[in-house]
Motif scaffolding. Structure first.
Motif, PDB file in Angstrom:
ATOM      1  N   LYS A   1       0.840  -1.192   0.000  1.00 37.23           N
ATOM      2  CA  LYS A   1       0.000   0.000   0.000  1.00 37.23           C
ATOM      3  C   LYS A   1       0.880   1.248   0.000  1.00 37.23           C
ATOM      4  O   LYS A   1       1.863   1.309   0.741  1.00 37.23           O
ATOM      5  CB  LYS A   1      -0.925   0.017   1.232  1.00 37.23           C
ATOM      6  CG  LYS A   1      -1.942  -1.109   1.247  1.00 37.23           C
ATOM      7  CD  LYS A   1      -3.057  -0.840   2.238  1.00 37.23           C
ATOM      8  CE  LYS A   1      -2.596  -0.650   3.658  1.00 37.23           C
ATOM      9  NZ  LYS A   1      -2.058  -1.884   4.271  1.00 37.23           N
TER      10      LYS A   1
ATOM     11  N   ASP B   1       1.768  -1.667   6.118  1.00 34.21           N
ATOM     12  CA  ASP B   1       1.373  -2.967   5.582  1.00 34.21           C
ATOM     13  C   ASP B   1       2.349  -4.022   6.112  1.00 34.21           C
ATOM     14  O   ASP B   1       3.078  -3.775   7.072  1.00 34.21           O
ATOM     15  CB  ASP B   1       1.292  -2.955   4.048  1.00 34.21           C
ATOM     16  CG  ASP B   1       2.607  -2.578   3.371  1.00 34.21           C
ATOM     17  OD1 ASP B   1       3.679  -2.785   3.986  1.00 34.21           O
ATOM     18  OD2 ASP B   1       2.577  -2.083   2.232  1.00 34.21           O
TER      19      ASP B   1
ATOM     20  N   GLU C   1      -5.211  -8.115  -5.308  1.00 30.94           N
ATOM     21  CA  GLU C   1      -5.175  -7.107  -6.376  1.00 30.94           C
ATOM     22  C   GLU C   1      -6.494  -6.352  -6.459  1.00 30.94           C
ATOM     23  O   GLU C   1      -6.504  -5.130  -6.698  1.00 30.94           O
ATOM     24  CB  GLU C   1      -4.876  -7.775  -7.711  1.00 30.94           C
ATOM     25  CG  GLU C   1      -3.469  -8.321  -7.838  1.00 30.94           C
ATOM     26  CD  GLU C   1      -3.236  -8.949  -9.198  1.00 30.94           C
ATOM     27  OE1 GLU C   1      -3.114  -8.201 -10.189  1.00 30.94           O
ATOM     28  OE2 GLU C   1      -3.195 -10.182  -9.269  1.00 30.94           O
TER      29      GLU C   1
ATOM     30  N   LEU D   1      -6.466  -3.829  -3.712  1.00 36.29           N
ATOM     31  CA  LEU D   1      -5.530  -2.740  -4.023  1.00 36.29           C
ATOM     32  C   LEU D   1      -6.118  -1.802  -5.068  1.00 36.29           C
ATOM     33  O   LEU D   1      -5.969  -0.579  -4.970  1.00 36.29           O
ATOM     34  CB  LEU D   1      -4.197  -3.309  -4.502  1.00 36.29           C
ATOM     35  CG  LEU D   1      -3.307  -3.933  -3.427  1.00 36.29           C
ATOM     36  CD1 LEU D   1      -2.140  -4.669  -4.063  1.00 36.29           C
ATOM     37  CD2 LEU D   1      -2.815  -2.886  -2.443  1.00 36.29           C
TER      38      LEU D   1
END
Length: 285
Positions: free
Chosen positions: A29, A34, A192, A195
């Motif tokens: 991140k 993280d 993913e 994110l």
């Protein structure tokens, strides 16, 4: 046989805490704590964030319990606020005075309340509407202390966490949740997809955490870079962006809170559409 109200309250609290844990463990991140590094933060670690998240379970459970089957009202708003302030105190005791999840308590607490009003059977659209209606009631017992977010919102004329909630969390409904679902539909791995959801938030949200640290220039830079990485689909570029955010002291903490709230709503939506816990709750009505 357990009471349905108690069962759902526990489920909602577990989902809220799990969402906070998922957010902090999501890697890599930009500018945020993280599993690899602490981003732009000197006072935060993943261990501290995890302890903070776990300390809030009782807070979310109490909010769900008093909200279960009720409707938005001034009295409910003030009860939720009192529970939230107690949760903040517990958070600060756990972290030694470090603010880890104050924004998340506000956002997720309201969403927990909205979900509990529908006894776990409302869709996301109804949950955010109820959360927004609740947020618009005043809290007569709120300490008259301006937070960093409030000061930044007033200084730069942007919506902060309060306005986002009062409007029914438009960035979740219109940005992060659609991106999360679209990414999954494209076959991306869950990491993913989450994110992408975070990057979409950074690219669109007037994040008061970024503004507080770096002003409008930092916000413009963060939005542009997040949009660029999102369009590229490259995790390697995301790692480079983390280095840039860290160097410039940029932390999209507001976006992180919105991602955790998005993940909570996603779990509650799954609960509605056939989760085993839903069946358990329904069986004891």
């Amino acid at each position: 046989m357990r009471n349905a109200k108690e069962a759902f309250s526990r489920y909602a609290a577990d989902s809220a805490v799990h969402s906070l844990i998922e957010e902090v463990e999501l890697t890599p991140k930009p500018g945020l704590v993280d599993r690899v590094n602490n981003g732009a933060h000197q006072d935060l670690t993943i261990e501290l964030m995890l302890k903070s998240a776990l300390s809030l379970k009782e807070t979310f459970e109490q909010i769900a319990f008093i909200s279960y089957g009720n409707s938005p009202s001034l009295s409910l708003r003030e009860e939720i606020a009192a529970i939230g302030r107690n949760g903040e105190n517990r958070m600060f005791e756990t972290t030694g005075g470090v603010n880890t999840h104050k924004g998340a308590i506000w956002a997720i607490g309201l969403l927990v309340s909205g979900a509990a009003m529908g006894k776990g059977c409302y869709a996301i659209k109804e949950i955010v509407s109820l959360a927004g209606e609740t947020a618009r009631y005043p809290d007569r017992h709120c300490p008259n202390i301006a937070t960093n977010g409030m000061l930044v919102s007033a200084k730069y004329g942007v919506n902060g966490a309060r306005a986002e909630a009062e409007q029914g969390f438009p960035h979740i409904v219109q940005v992060s949740m659609p991106m999360l679902k679209r990414s999954r539909a494209y076959g991306l791995a869950e990491n993913e997809a989450q994110l992408n959801s975070l990057l979409a938030l950074i690219a669109s949200l007037d994040d008061t955490c970024i503004l507080h640290r770096g002003g409008p220039e930092a916000l413009i830079f963060a939005k542009k870079q997040a949009a660029s990485v999102l369009s590229s689909g490259s995790l390697e570029k995301l790692k480079i962006l983390n280095d840039e955010f860290t160097r410039l002291n940029i932390s999209p903490g507001g976006s992180a809170d919105m991602l955790a709230a998005t993940l909570f709503l996603d779990k509650i939506q799954g609960h509605i559409t056939g989760d085993e816990v839903q069946k358990e709750v329904e069986s004891i009505h």
